[in-house]
Design a protein around this motif. Structure first.
Motif, PDB file in Angstrom:
ATOM      1  N   ARG A   5       0.916  -1.218   0.063  1.00 33.91           N
ATOM      2  CA  ARG A   5       0.024   0.072   0.033  1.00 33.91           C
ATOM      3  C   ARG A   5       1.042   1.292  -0.041  1.00 33.91           C
ATOM      4  O   ARG A   5       0.684   2.295  -0.514  1.00 33.91           O
ATOM      5  CB  ARG A   5      -1.016   0.048   1.278  1.00 33.91           C
ATOM      6  CG  ARG A   5      -2.090  -0.480   1.121  1.00 33.91           C
ATOM      7  CD  ARG A   5      -3.455  -0.155   2.003  1.00 33.91           C
ATOM      8  NE  ARG A   5      -4.037   1.025   1.806  1.00 33.91           N
ATOM      9  CZ  ARG A   5      -5.114   1.569   2.600  1.00 33.91           C
ATOM     10  NH1 ARG A   5      -5.407   0.803   3.528  1.00 33.91           N
ATOM     11  NH2 ARG A   5      -5.490   2.670   2.119  1.00 33.91           N
ATOM     12  N   PHE A   6       2.046   1.125   0.695  1.00 39.25           N
ATOM     13  CA  PHE A   6       2.851   2.277   0.770  1.00 39.25           C
ATOM     14  C   PHE A   6       3.478   2.782  -0.836  1.00 39.25           C
ATOM     15  O   PHE A   6       3.717   3.719  -0.943  1.00 39.25           O
ATOM     16  CB  PHE A   6       4.086   2.029   1.555  1.00 39.25           C
ATOM     17  CG  PHE A   6       5.049   3.020   1.704  1.00 39.25           C
ATOM     18  CD1 PHE A   6       5.034   3.948   2.384  1.00 39.25           C
ATOM     19  CD2 PHE A   6       6.269   2.710   0.890  1.00 39.25           C
ATOM     20  CE1 PHE A   6       6.149   4.958   2.595  1.00 39.25           C
ATOM     21  CE2 PHE A   6       7.569   3.380   1.032  1.00 39.25           C
ATOM     22  CZ  PHE A   6       7.370   4.381   1.919  1.00 39.25           C
ATOM     23  N   GLU A   7       3.812   1.496  -1.278  1.00 37.61           N
ATOM     24  CA  GLU A   7       4.164   1.708  -2.982  1.00 37.61           C
ATOM     25  C   GLU A   7       3.089   2.248  -3.635  1.00 37.61           C
ATOM     26  O   GLU A   7       3.205   3.249  -4.429  1.00 37.61           O
ATOM     27  CB  GLU A   7       4.730   0.453  -3.322  1.00 37.61           C
ATOM     28  CG  GLU A   7       6.022  -0.040  -2.690  1.00 37.61           C
ATOM     29  CD  GLU A   7       6.393  -1.218  -3.146  1.00 37.61           C
ATOM     30  OE1 GLU A   7       7.807  -1.528  -3.235  1.00 37.61           O
ATOM     31  OE2 GLU A   7       5.707  -2.140  -3.890  1.00 37.61           O
ATOM     32  N   ALA A   8       1.871   1.783  -3.588  1.00 38.01           N
ATOM     33  CA  ALA A   8       0.610   2.132  -4.166  1.00 38.01           C
ATOM     34  C   ALA A   8       0.331   3.533  -4.134  1.00 38.01           C
ATOM     35  O   ALA A   8       0.192   4.288  -4.730  1.00 38.01           O
ATOM     36  CB  ALA A   8      -0.761   1.326  -3.853  1.00 38.01           C
ATOM     37  N   PHE A   9       0.364   4.064  -3.047  1.00 38.82           N
ATOM     38  CA  PHE A   9       0.209   5.488  -2.598  1.00 38.82           C
ATOM     39  C   PHE A   9       0.990   6.544  -3.212  1.00 38.82           C
ATOM     40  O   PHE A   9       0.788   7.396  -4.010  1.00 38.82           O
ATOM     41  CB  PHE A   9      -0.071   5.532  -1.227  1.00 38.82           C
ATOM     42  CG  PHE A   9      -0.550   6.804  -0.810  1.00 38.82           C
ATOM     43  CD1 PHE A   9      -1.821   7.375  -0.941  1.00 38.82           C
ATOM     44  CD2 PHE A   9       0.319   8.135  -0.218  1.00 38.82           C
ATOM     45  CE1 PHE A   9      -2.410   8.716  -0.600  1.00 38.82           C
ATOM     46  CE2 PHE A   9      -0.011   9.198   0.216  1.00 38.82           C
ATOM     47  CZ  PHE A   9      -1.499   9.499   0.098  1.00 38.82           C
ATOM     48  N   SER A  10       2.259   5.980  -3.176  1.00 36.34           N
ATOM     49  CA  SER A  10       3.667   6.759  -3.660  1.00 36.34           C
ATOM     50  C   SER A  10       3.480   6.747  -5.108  1.00 36.34           C
ATOM     51  O   SER A  10       3.578   7.762  -5.659  1.00 36.34           O
ATOM     52  CB  SER A  10       4.945   6.249  -3.273  1.00 36.34           C
ATOM     53  OG  SER A  10       5.019   5.950  -1.750  1.00 36.34           O
ATOM     54  N   ASP A  11       2.927   5.682  -5.928  1.00 38.78           N
ATOM     55  CA  ASP A  11       3.048   5.538  -7.088  1.00 38.78           C
ATOM     56  C   ASP A  11       1.803   6.384  -7.505  1.00 38.78           C
ATOM     57  O   ASP A  11       1.942   7.129  -8.413  1.00 38.78           O
ATOM     58  CB  ASP A  11       2.806   3.891  -7.487  1.00 38.78           C
ATOM     59  CG  ASP A  11       3.939   3.050  -7.612  1.00 38.78           C
ATOM     60  OD1 ASP A  11       5.288   3.873  -7.543  1.00 38.78           O
ATOM     61  OD2 ASP A  11       3.636   1.863  -7.612  1.00 38.78           O
ATOM     62  N   GLY A  12       0.868   6.124  -6.996  1.00 39.75           N
ATOM     63  CA  GLY A  12      -0.297   6.973  -7.358  1.00 39.75           C
ATOM     64  C   GLY A  12      -0.030   8.641  -7.271  1.00 39.75           C
ATOM     65  O   GLY A  12      -0.358   9.420  -8.210  1.00 39.75           O
ATOM     66  N   VAL A  13       0.555   8.984  -6.374  1.00 36.41           N
ATOM     67  CA  VAL A  13       0.861  10.410  -5.896  1.00 36.41           C
ATOM     68  C   VAL A  13       1.626  10.809  -7.117  1.00 36.41           C
ATOM     69  O   VAL A  13       1.432  11.986  -7.939  1.00 36.41           O
ATOM     70  CB  VAL A  13       1.288  10.724  -4.653  1.00 36.41           C
ATOM     71  CG1 VAL A  13       1.621  12.241  -4.648  1.00 36.41           C
ATOM     72  CG2 VAL A  13       0.209  10.529  -3.613  1.00 36.41           C
TER      73      VAL A  13
END
Lengths: 201, 201, 201, 201
Positions: A5-13
């Motif tokens: 989720r940490f990566e997904a959020f960073s990728d999203g932003v």
């Protein structure tokens, strides 16, 4: 799970930052190629910022691949980094609006500088969380690119008030340095996989 | 793991590109259906670009499914592709604003052409990274669609200055060609799963 | 793997659609609560559309959970659905700008109607791809909500020209119907897990 | 699987909310640092809202990590939370436009209050779905931060009409409280992993 989720959020932003910048390139009303003239500086500053966000995403991607556990500190340091990156579209838009003016160029450098500092903080927290045998620490080695970038941003901020064109060239150069892909982490990871119990780097 | 983030970032950027284009369709102030008249060309160019980004996402999805390891070169070639795709909303907005004018129509073709070239570069890097028995190389075969598209874009750029309407029709046709789903990779993948140790294609 | 990217892209597009609509709520210049007066209809239409996109995401989520293989047809039917959903922000903005006027209200219904049709096409393709014992087919059963919705949209389109207020109320009701969570698929999935080899539903 | 999409959609929406707020910081036309003067209040309110959304993402992330099954109720309670969070950019923009005026400051508090209520509803539904031995219930403990926040928002709404500056300071303080990372859930999860069959907390 947490890391995903940490990566997904960073990728999203980062994906949003890199894409909404294009909204700053306003569609001209005229229908001639000459009507694009005003768009060119906006386009160039967009291309440069696209490159910078791409570099950050790429490095972030390598760095986070070494993380085992996402601590609270890493989470906040990451949000801090994303905060400064989120200001890149604004700084980019201001350069685009005013071409090579002193204030926009130096603001751009300040945002890049703050992002670079935020990146180093995040990097240090990850290294610290990995303890003595930190994989990331070995991987970044002397971190020459990481150390030279802030110096270049400071130089570009200074030159913005003297020779704006040189300031612009420094920003382009500072980006191109990073284009040389950072194979250190990749190489080390492969090396470690190959030699399971040796500690030499 | 690496590939997952690579896909997530690409998906994110393409999802944003396909969606923010709709922001170019400005809400008219009037409350009659006749007030939508000015919106129609914007809507049509939006629909066409939605189709193009959808095609790219679809093909990207198939192509990346054959990738085993994401190298630095593949990462950057992918960002290069996303860069040109990110300009589609701008080019779309300019066509929408000026209907079937020469310059916007040819700019649209240039952006599509650059994206097509970026796609080929990425494709070649993936094939190269897969070595001799490249699955992707077998899968794309003669790559007729891939070779015909740039020719069509070039034709549309030229016709933009002569008969804009033909230019527009070429863009529509070039998209429709891709709508025929690219089952080559799917078929091949299934074939390979079925015949574990044979190398014939 | 394929399905994961299919879901990620759909989630991305729906997340963006649901969020960029808020950009239509323009910040008023005044600093009194009374300055928010013009914003209220925009806010209400935003809330309704947020609900509709939420419903679509929710149903999409349930429906796709029954998919085993994403075929080319399913991919394109999904993009077709996303296309119509991507026009919801525009239709919402037009209602917000003109309150309960006939044309915006009926356009809103047309977009919802097209999305509903696109949803049915996608649903049918998934059922077809699952063959005789389609899990989805069993799960949707008589699909009363799915059949009643288009009728309500058509009614709302008609009423838009007679009594706009009734049209608005129909849209609200048509959304509330879906709020009752669709437990059919959940229930069936659980049932099937419990009784491994029985075929009764 | 279900949970993965639930998280992906939430992450997507929060990533977009946190990023599109930056679009409210309009690029000034002038090229002097003094032209940034009008941007400062917008920037400060952006920074505060970035922090708030970051806090929500962080807490959401911890809370959802305890969820085993995403029920229909949890889905809708989550969308309800995302709805109020999606209004943060609007409320932020209004504060930025009017600095420390009463109405914008109190609207900001209302949106935060509604989001806090939505968060509690979601939290309660998750606890309820986990039954007697709810991990989340143990983890949040007395939930002091969660209980103090709405009180602070109410205070800030009241002070907005008396001393706007105090209102602003309360919002900043209410955010900083949350910056102290919520290690309760992390600690408990680790504890439970370590002592497999003991039930004491």
């Amino acid at each position: 799970m947490k890391k995903a989720r940490f990566e997904a959020f960073s990728d999203g932003v980062m994906a949003i930052i890199i894409t909404i910048m294009v909204l700053e390139i306003k569609v001209p009303h005229g229908e001639q190629f000459s009507d694009l003239k005003d768009v060119i500086p906006v386009f160039l500053s967009y291309a440069l910022s696209f490159l910078y966000i791409g570099i950050y995403w790429n490095n972030h991607h390598h760095m986070v691949s070494t993380v085992h556990q996402v601590t609270g500190g890493i989470l906040w340091a990451n949000l801090h980094l994303l905060f400064w990156l989120s200001l890149v579209p604004f700084a980019t838009g201001w350069i685009g609006e005013n071409h090579l003016s002193a204030a926009p160029l130096s603001l751009y450098g300040c945002v890049l500088l703050m992002a670079a500092i935020a990146y180093v903080i995040l990097q240090n927290l990850i290294i610290k969380s990995q303890g003595q045998d930190s994989l990331l620490k070995k991987a970044i080695g002397k971190d020459i690119k990481g150390k030279i970038s802030p110096v270049l941003y400071l130089a570009a901020i200074a030159f913005a008030w003297l020779y704006p064109i040189i300031s612009g060239l420094i920003y382009v150069s500072a980006a191109l340095i990073w284009l040389i892909p950072d194979k250190r982490i990749e190489r080390l990871l492969r090396q470690i996989e190959d030699t399971p119990t040796q500690n030499g780097d």
